[in-house]
Write an enzyme that holds these catalytic residues in place. Structure first.
Site, short mmCIF file in Angstrom:
data_model
loop_
_atom_site.label_atom_id
_atom_site.label_comp_id
_atom_site.label_asym_id
_atom_site.label_seq_id
_atom_site.Cartn_x
_atom_site.Cartn_y
_atom_site.Cartn_z
N HIS A 270 28.09 16.40 -17.43
CA HIS A 270 26.80 16.21 -18.09
C HIS A 270 25.99 17.47 -17.87
O HIS A 270 26.28 18.27 -16.98
CB HIS A 270 26.08 14.98 -17.50
N ASP B 48 0.81 -1.23 0.00
CA ASP B 48 0.00 0.00 0.00
C ASP B 48 0.84 1.28 0.00
O ASP B 48 0.31 2.38 0.13
CB ASP B 48 -0.90 0.03 1.24
N ARG C 201 37.12 12.07 -6.55
CA ARG C 201 36.39 12.83 -7.57
C ARG C 201 36.08 14.20 -6.98
O ARG C 201 35.78 14.29 -5.78
CB ARG C 201 35.10 12.11 -7.99
N ASP D 197 29.25 11.93 -3.05
CA ASP D 197 28.58 12.51 -4.23
C ASP D 197 27.12 12.62 -3.86
O ASP D 197 26.41 11.62 -3.74
CB ASP D 197 28.79 11.58 -5.44
N TYR E 67 40.62 6.84 -9.90
CA TYR E 67 40.22 5.69 -9.09
C TYR E 67 41.27 4.61 -9.28
O TYR E 67 41.40 4.06 -10.37
CB TYR E 67 38.83 5.19 -9.53
N ASP F 39 24.49 18.76 -7.88
CA ASP F 39 25.27 17.53 -8.02
C ASP F 39 26.73 17.84 -7.67
O ASP F 39 27.47 18.37 -8.49
CB ASP F 39 25.14 17.03 -9.47
N HIS G 232 35.11 7.62 -16.78
CA HIS G 232 33.83 8.27 -17.11
C HIS G 232 34.09 9.62 -17.75
O HIS G 232 35.22 10.07 -17.85
CB HIS G 232 32.95 8.38 -15.86
N HIS H 249 21.04 14.09 -14.74
CA HIS H 249 21.66 13.95 -16.07
C HIS H 249 20.63 14.56 -17.02
O HIS H 249 19.73 13.90 -17.50
CB HIS H 249 21.93 12.48 -16.41
N GLU I 142 33.42 17.08 -13.38
CA GLU I 142 33.66 16.06 -12.36
C GLU I 142 34.74 15.05 -12.72
O GLU I 142 34.49 13.85 -12.83
CB GLU I 142 32.36 15.32 -12.04
N HIS J 228 29.09 3.96 -8.66
CA HIS J 228 27.71 4.13 -8.19
C HIS J 228 27.47 3.45 -6.84
O HIS J 228 26.42 2.85 -6.61
CB HIS J 228 26.71 3.62 -9.25
N GLU K 69 33.60 17.36 -7.97
CA GLU K 69 32.53 17.72 -8.90
C GLU K 69 31.90 19.04 -8.54
O GLU K 69 31.45 19.24 -7.40
CB GLU K 69 31.45 16.62 -8.90
#
Ligand code: GLY
Ligand code: MN
Ligand code: MN
Length: 449
Positions: free
Chosen positions: A362, A47, A414, A268, A396, A279, A358, A369, A392, A251, A416
């Site tokens: 973006h 529900d 990173r 991030d 790594y 972001d 990467h 994105h 960004e 991610h 960004e």
């Protein structure tokens, strides 16, 4: 903790939504109709639904937050070009689930030209489509909605012998609409600046609260506290808090590990304010002090971030910031002995890719994105004032990479920022959280003392 201004709803004035509809109508063929659907509600469990999030295209054109609604734009229609179908007012239902605008409210409060109950759409919409040769809509995005559009069209096809004129052409709506969304107005930029300021404050809070022994989700909680404290009720995307080698998982959203003394933590996270995303990524030492190898690698990423931002200006094309970042990262990897060869070889053969896999950014807007083409006619798009993008770069180093010295392994960094293209360069929206190692250490030391 109220350093960012308190948020109030509706920074984008009602008139602007009408102007957007008008601009879209002006780009449509005269004998056409555009149909845009609200996002469906989605069940989380039994529900319980996921928090409702309006479809970005629909919201951009209406500012209307309810589900179960459809917008039709009909150029030249005598009784009004902007027609909204939405839920009818219902005191019983509203007692349980809250206020509904109803078709009356759609006209009075959302400046629609005309509005009808959504329950009547199957009877009314085919009549509005009738005589229109072209239908614009987001083909293939929602199979259920595709089927409904076809049903409305088939209703007309079944009546051709009575003289009905069904449309013959279906055209993707995105081309015009997403190009409009790419250029942010002054009001949109104001909201995005606030989203960025709130998010920057949240990252500062996470830095000052960091300590060895905490779980990653405890820093996630600090960020989300600041978001919500300023009225940004939801993150724009799942928050990433990766301690140590978890920072190498692009991610990573598990966020349950214990933060270790001597490790870095990569965060991030960005809030969503009035539909607009921020972001930001920052990477900092859990205990407030960078080790020498951490600082050396961090400074390469920071230099790449700054070089890429310097490349954001009108007349540069979309890929220039990425090229600038790749060059700085590649040179840094060579200088630190993580790669061998010449700068040319590293770039041409993409030897940096095991460490930077990467893109450098973006578009950013109602979607994190965001929409908008990156290439036009096969060539990288040229940057123009009002476009908002992220920068960004990252490095790594896989934790088990035997080809590099042990002190590099498992470092994930990173940095960004969100930037808006201006007439003579760009403006960084996310300057409210430090990224220089000395400034990060000073902020963290101050709070820890
Ligand atoms: N947070 C998603 C991204 O940085 O693209
Ligand atoms: Mn991000
Ligand atoms: Mn991003």
């Amino acid at each position: 903790m109220n350093t960012a201004e308190t948020s109030s709803p509706r920074q984008v004035p009602l008139a602007e939504y009408g102007q957007r509809r008008q601009r879209l109508i002006e780009q449509m063929a005269p004998e056409s109709i555009a149909i845009v659907s609200a996002a469906p509600e989605r069940t989380r469990s039994r529900d319980t639904d996921y928090p409702y999030r309006q479809d970005s295209d629909f919201y951009y054109l209406t500012g209307f937050g309810e589900p179960d609604a459809v917008l039709a734009l009909i150029p030249g229609r005598e009784h009004g070009q902007a027609v909204l179908f939405c839920r009818e007012r219902d005191p019983q239902k509203e007692l349980w689930d809250g206020f509904l605008a109803g078709p009356e409210g759609a006209v009075a409060d959302y400046a629609m030209d005309d509005a009808f109950p959504i329950a009547d759409i199957d009877d009314i919409l085919p009549g509005l489509i009738e005589g229109r040769s072209r239908v614009y809509y987001s083909i293939g995005r929602d199979a259920g909605f595709d089927a409904r559009v076809m049903e409305w069209v088939n209703t007309l096809r079944s009546k051709v012998r009575s003289g009905a004129k069904p449309p013959g052409e279906f055209v993707a709506l995105e081309h015009s609409l997403h190009d409009m969304r790419l250029y942010k107005s002054a009001a949109e930029l104001k909201v995005m600046e606030r989203a960025a300021a709130i998010t920057a404050e949240a990252h500062c809070r996470a830095m000052t609260r960091s300590a060895p022994g905490l779980r990653e989700y405890q820093l996630e909680a600090e960020l989300h506290y600041t978001f919500m404290d300023h009225g940004a009720r939801h993150p724009a995307y799942s928050t990433i808090v990766g301690g140590g080698a978890n920072g190498c998982v692009l991610h990573y959203i598990d966020n349950q590990a214990v933060l270790q003394d001597g490790d870095l933590v990569l965060i991030d996270a960005g809030c969503e304010l009035e539909g607009y995303a921020a972001d930001i990524t920052r990477t900092f030492p859990v205990n407030g002090r960078f080790t020498a190898p951490q600082k050396a690698l961090y400074d390469v990423v920071l230099a790449a971030n700054l070089a890429a931002i310097a490349a954001v200006k009108p007349e540069n094309h979309w890929n220039r910031p990425h090229e600038a970042a790749v060059e700085v990262l590649s040179q840094g990897l060579l200088d630190l002995g993580l790669l061998k060869g010449t700068l040319e070889e590293v770039i041409e053969q993409s030897l940096y890719r095991p460490f930077f896999m990467h893109r450098t950014g973006h578009w950013l807007g109602l979607d994190v994105h965001d929409v908008g083409d990156y290439k036009v006619g096969g060539a990288w798009r040229v940057l123009e004032p009002g476009m908002v993008l992220t920068i960004e770069p990252g490095l790594y180093i896989p934790p088990h990479d035997q080809s590099v010295e042990p002190h590099w392994r498992g470092l994930g960094i990173r940095i960004e920022d969100d930037v808006v293209v201006t007439r003579d360069g760009c403006r960084v929206l996310t300057g409210g959280v430090p990224k220089d190692t000395a400034e990060i250490e000073a902020l963290m030391a101050h709070e820890h003392s």
